[in-house]
Design a protein around this motif. Sequence first.
Motif, PDB file in Angstrom:
ATOM      1  N   THR A  59      -4.137 -26.120  23.245  1.00  0.00           N
ATOM      2  CA  THR A  59      -3.827 -26.457  21.849  1.00  0.00           C
ATOM      3  C   THR A  59      -4.732 -25.751  20.846  1.00  0.00           C
ATOM      4  O   THR A  59      -4.378 -25.623  19.679  1.00  0.00           O
ATOM      5  N   HIS A  60      -5.901 -25.313  21.292  1.00  0.00           N
ATOM      6  CA  HIS A  60      -6.841 -24.604  20.418  1.00  0.00           C
ATOM      7  C   HIS A  60      -7.875 -23.915  21.282  1.00  0.00           C
ATOM      8  O   HIS A  60      -7.927 -24.127  22.495  1.00  0.00           O
ATOM      9  N   ARG A  61      -8.709 -23.093  20.662  1.00  0.00           N
ATOM     10  CA  ARG A  61      -9.728 -22.358  21.403  1.00  0.00           C
ATOM     11  C   ARG A  61     -11.128 -22.808  20.989  1.00  0.00           C
ATOM     12  O   ARG A  61     -11.314 -23.411  19.930  1.00  0.00           O
ATOM     13  N   LEU A  62     -12.078 -22.479  21.845  1.00  0.00           N
ATOM     14  CA  LEU A  62     -13.494 -22.708  21.558  1.00  0.00           C
ATOM     15  C   LEU A  62     -14.236 -21.512  22.138  1.00  0.00           C
ATOM     16  O   LEU A  62     -14.022 -21.148  23.293  1.00  0.00           O
ATOM     17  N   ASP A  63     -15.082 -20.880  21.334  1.00  0.00           N
ATOM     18  CA  ASP A  63     -15.794 -19.687  21.781  1.00  0.00           C
ATOM     19  C   ASP A  63     -16.546 -19.953  23.085  1.00  0.00           C
ATOM     20  O   ASP A  63     -17.080 -21.044  23.299  1.00  0.00           O
ATOM     21  N   ARG A  64     -16.602 -18.933  23.921  1.00  0.00           N
ATOM     22  CA  ARG A  64     -17.247 -19.087  25.232  1.00  0.00           C
ATOM     23  C   ARG A  64     -18.668 -19.648  25.149  1.00  0.00           C
ATOM     24  O   ARG A  64     -19.010 -20.564  25.905  1.00  0.00           O
ATOM     25  N   PRO A  65     -19.556 -19.149  24.277  1.00  0.00           N
ATOM     26  CA  PRO A  65     -20.930 -19.667  24.264  1.00  0.00           C
ATOM     27  C   PRO A  65     -21.081 -21.038  23.613  1.00  0.00           C
ATOM     28  O   PRO A  65     -22.166 -21.599  23.579  1.00  0.00           O
ATOM     29  N   THR A  66     -19.982 -21.594  23.106  1.00  0.00           N
ATOM     30  CA  THR A  66     -19.993 -22.900  22.444  1.00  0.00           C
ATOM     31  C   THR A  66     -19.593 -23.986  23.425  1.00  0.00           C
ATOM     32  O   THR A  66     -18.730 -23.780  24.273  1.00  0.00           O
ATOM     33  N   SER A  67     -20.210 -25.143  23.309  1.00  0.00           N
ATOM     34  CA  SER A  67     -19.874 -26.285  24.162  1.00  0.00           C
ATOM     35  C   SER A  67     -19.088 -27.321  23.361  1.00  0.00           C
ATOM     36  O   SER A  67     -18.967 -27.232  22.149  1.00  0.00           O
ATOM     37  N   GLY A  68     -18.561 -28.306  24.090  1.00  0.00           N
ATOM     38  CA  GLY A  68     -17.957 -29.437  23.404  1.00  0.00           C
ATOM     39  C   GLY A  68     -16.466 -29.628  23.648  1.00  0.00           C
ATOM     40  O   GLY A  68     -15.891 -29.136  24.617  1.00  0.00           O
ATOM     41  N   ILE A  69     -15.840 -30.347  22.734  1.00  0.00           N
ATOM     42  CA  ILE A  69     -14.479 -30.849  22.896  1.00  0.00           C
ATOM     43  C   ILE A  69     -13.425 -29.752  22.913  1.00  0.00           C
ATOM     44  O   ILE A  69     -13.387 -28.897  22.035  1.00  0.00           O
ATOM     45  N   VAL A  70     -12.563 -29.822  23.931  1.00  0.00           N
ATOM     46  CA  VAL A  70     -11.349 -29.013  23.974  1.00  0.00           C
ATOM     47  C   VAL A  70     -10.196 -29.939  24.360  1.00  0.00           C
ATOM     48  O   VAL A  70     -10.301 -30.695  25.332  1.00  0.00           O
ATOM     49  N   VAL A  71      -9.115 -29.874  23.587  1.00  0.00           N
ATOM     50  CA  VAL A  71      -7.948 -30.728  23.809  1.00  0.00           C
ATOM     51  C   VAL A  71      -6.841 -29.924  24.488  1.00  0.00           C
ATOM     52  O   VAL A  71      -6.440 -28.870  23.991  1.00  0.00           O
TER      53      VAL A  71
END
Length: 239
Positions: A59-71
């Motif tokens: 549903t969305h992206r999160l940069d590789r070096p970033t941690s946290g919520i992914v839906v």
Amino acid sequence: MLDLKDRILYEDNHLIIINKVSSEIVQGDKTGDETLGEKIQKYIKKRDKKPGNVFLGVTHRLDRPTSGIVVFAKTSKALSRMNTLFRDHDLKKIYWAVLERSPEEPEGQWTDFLRRDRKKNRSFVCDSGREDAKKAVLSYRTLCRSGSETLVEVDLETGRHHQIRAQFSGRGCPIKGDLKYGAKGPNPDGSIHLHARKVRFIHPVTKEVLEVTAPAPRQDFLWQDMEASATRGPKESDD
């Protein structure tokens, strides 16, 4: 690293929300590394003894070096409706960032225009008159400090490429470990101290308000110290 089952923050028949670690990629890239989505599919297939393929929508992206919520969406209906929520900005996303230098004001709202350089995979603050400029808005507040480093909570109002990283770097406050945006040095594990902390939205199927919070990375002592200080209140530490 915690097992995947221990990083599931929420799951029902429609959605699964994971606390991503900084080494994982959400979608495939030129490295060819296994994606977080592929890990989840394997986990669900084994756990639920599914004979066929497991549907899982990003549903969305999160940069590789970033941690946290992914839906992630577990059904096509949920995926379509979550895509609409993200497109229309009908959900609240809160991030935590550890900065190498404190902003001039302890809290505030910033409006900038960003341009993306695809060759360098970077975004830069630029003049609003540029044809490729996109408006970027965020609000922040300081939660605590530890020595020279500052933890801020960021309310992301628009979702531009590397927005938080670019806007804080543009004001001389790079995120710890973020060499691409001016940090003094790298983190040993290649991460940056940016964490997708909280998400709040109307569930696409049940229509109930869903709010999920991701604990800070457990293996990182600075994150743990900052999280403990932030939950105690706005007390400064000089340790």
